[in-house]
Design an enzyme around this catalytic site. Structure first.
Site, PDB file in Angstrom:
ATOM      1  N   PHE A   2      15.101  81.773  29.462  1.00 32.89           N
ATOM      2  CA  PHE A   2      16.300  82.342  30.069  1.00 32.89           C
ATOM      3  C   PHE A   2      16.698  81.495  31.278  1.00 32.89           C
ATOM      4  CE2 PHE A   2      13.630  85.582  28.158  1.00 32.89           C
ATOM      5  CZ  PHE A   2      14.508  86.215  27.296  1.00 32.89           C
ATOM      6  N   SER A  41      15.094  87.784  21.373  1.00 31.06           N
ATOM      7  CA  SER A  41      14.503  88.052  22.687  1.00 31.06           C
ATOM      8  C   SER A  41      15.605  88.356  23.694  1.00 31.06           C
ATOM      9  CB  SER A  41      13.693  86.852  23.171  1.00 31.06           C
ATOM     10  OG  SER A  41      12.586  86.616  22.331  1.00 31.06           O
ATOM     11  N   CYS A  48      10.720  89.848  29.089  1.00 29.62           N
ATOM     12  CA  CYS A  48      11.173  89.417  27.767  1.00 29.62           C
ATOM     13  C   CYS A  48      10.650  90.396  26.716  1.00 29.62           C
ATOM     14  CB  CYS A  48      10.667  88.013  27.467  1.00 29.62           C
ATOM     15  SG  CYS A  48      11.111  87.410  25.830  1.00 29.62           S
ATOM     16  N   THR A  50      11.312  92.013  22.569  1.00 31.89           N
ATOM     17  CA  THR A  50      11.839  91.665  21.252  1.00 31.89           C
ATOM     18  C   THR A  50      12.615  92.824  20.652  1.00 31.89           C
ATOM     19  OG1 THR A  50       9.968  90.179  20.874  1.00 31.89           O
ATOM     20  CG2 THR A  50      11.190  90.902  18.930  1.00 31.89           C
ATOM     21  N   ALA A  68       4.501  96.919  25.269  1.00 32.48           N
ATOM     22  CA  ALA A  68       3.073  97.148  25.053  1.00 32.48           C
ATOM     23  C   ALA A  68       2.419  97.677  26.323  1.00 32.48           C
ATOM     24  CB  ALA A  68       2.404  95.844  24.616  1.00 32.48           C
ATOM     25  N   HIS A 106       8.270  86.077  31.638  1.00 33.73           N
ATOM     26  CA  HIS A 106       6.872  86.505  31.752  1.00 33.73           C
ATOM     27  C   HIS A 106       6.617  86.872  33.214  1.00 33.73           C
ATOM     28  CE1 HIS A 106       6.146  83.607  28.153  1.00 33.73           C
ATOM     29  NE2 HIS A 106       6.703  84.738  27.769  1.00 33.73           N
ATOM     30  N   THR A 151      17.481  81.964  45.131  1.00 29.91           N
ATOM     31  CA  THR A 151      16.914  80.932  45.990  1.00 29.91           C
ATOM     32  C   THR A 151      16.251  81.589  47.190  1.00 29.91           C
ATOM     33  OG1 THR A 151      18.621  79.351  45.340  1.00 29.91           O
ATOM     34  CG2 THR A 151      17.428  78.884  47.377  1.00 29.91           C
TER      35      THR A 151
END
Length: 201
Positions: A2, A41, A48, A50, A68, A106, A151
């Protein structure tokens, strides 16, 4: 992968517990249903996930994703309920403009918003991050907060601050962020690899 440029703000409309600690989340969004493939995704506030189902929901699209047990434990996804608003970004395609920075989706940890200062033209947010992640945060470097590429403005031993422009306040969940809120933090991939290279020298 991304870019950290949010393209929609979705809303959780249902949470369904599943076996093995799994939760199925149904998220309403503005993406055309015909443009969403099963298995695609999508970044949900930096996580992220699915797509397992996509269907029309009134004048919106309902996207279903599974989170999960580890995702629920390590990110803010465990706190998401019906009504929770999420920053959404679809995976980038080869040739897309990289307007933010490379974001994997992640999450490395959760940061806490400890101060918000609303200025005439922007807002300054100060966040406390886990100590083990602060070594990857550098002034003028990049971080992703709830999926938003930002930033870094200033860094101390325990906190860092970012300046949020009016556009970002208007089109993401940061517009209503308040002290005490928890945000998904992803450190810059280059900072992670640079630190690992130094460790192995």
């Amino acid at each position: 992968m991304f870019t950290g440029i949010v393209s929609d703000v979705g809303e959780v409309v249902a949470v369904e517990p599943r076996a093995e600690g799994l939760r199925r989340l149904k998220v309403a969004c503005g993406y055309p249903v015909e443009s969403i493939a099963i298995g695609a995704s999508i970044s949900h506030s930096g996580v992220c996930l699915t797509v397992v189902e996509a269907a029309k929901l009134g004048n919106r699209t309902a996207v279903s994703v599974d989170a999960a047990a580890e995702t629920l434990r390590l990110t803010t996804a465990g706190d998401w309920n019906a009504g929770t608003r999420l920053n959404l970004e679809r995976a980038m395609k080869v040739g897309d403009e990289l307007g933010g920075h490379i974001v994997a989706g992640h999450v490395d940890g959760v940061a806490e918003l400890v101060a918000r200062e609303d200025l005439p033209d922007m807002a300054r947010l100060t966040l406390r991050a886990p100590k083990e992640l602060m070594r990857f945060v550098a002034t003028k470097g990049s971080v992703a907060l709830d999926g938003i590429s930002l930033t870094v403005n200033e860094v101390t031993d325990e906190t860092f601050s970012v300046l949020i422009i009016p556009h970002t306040l208007a089109v993401t969940t940061l517009g209503v962020a308040k002290t005490g809120d928890r945000m998904n933090l992803e450190i810059d991939l280059m900072a992670r690899y640079a630190a690992r290279l130094m460790e192995t020298r």
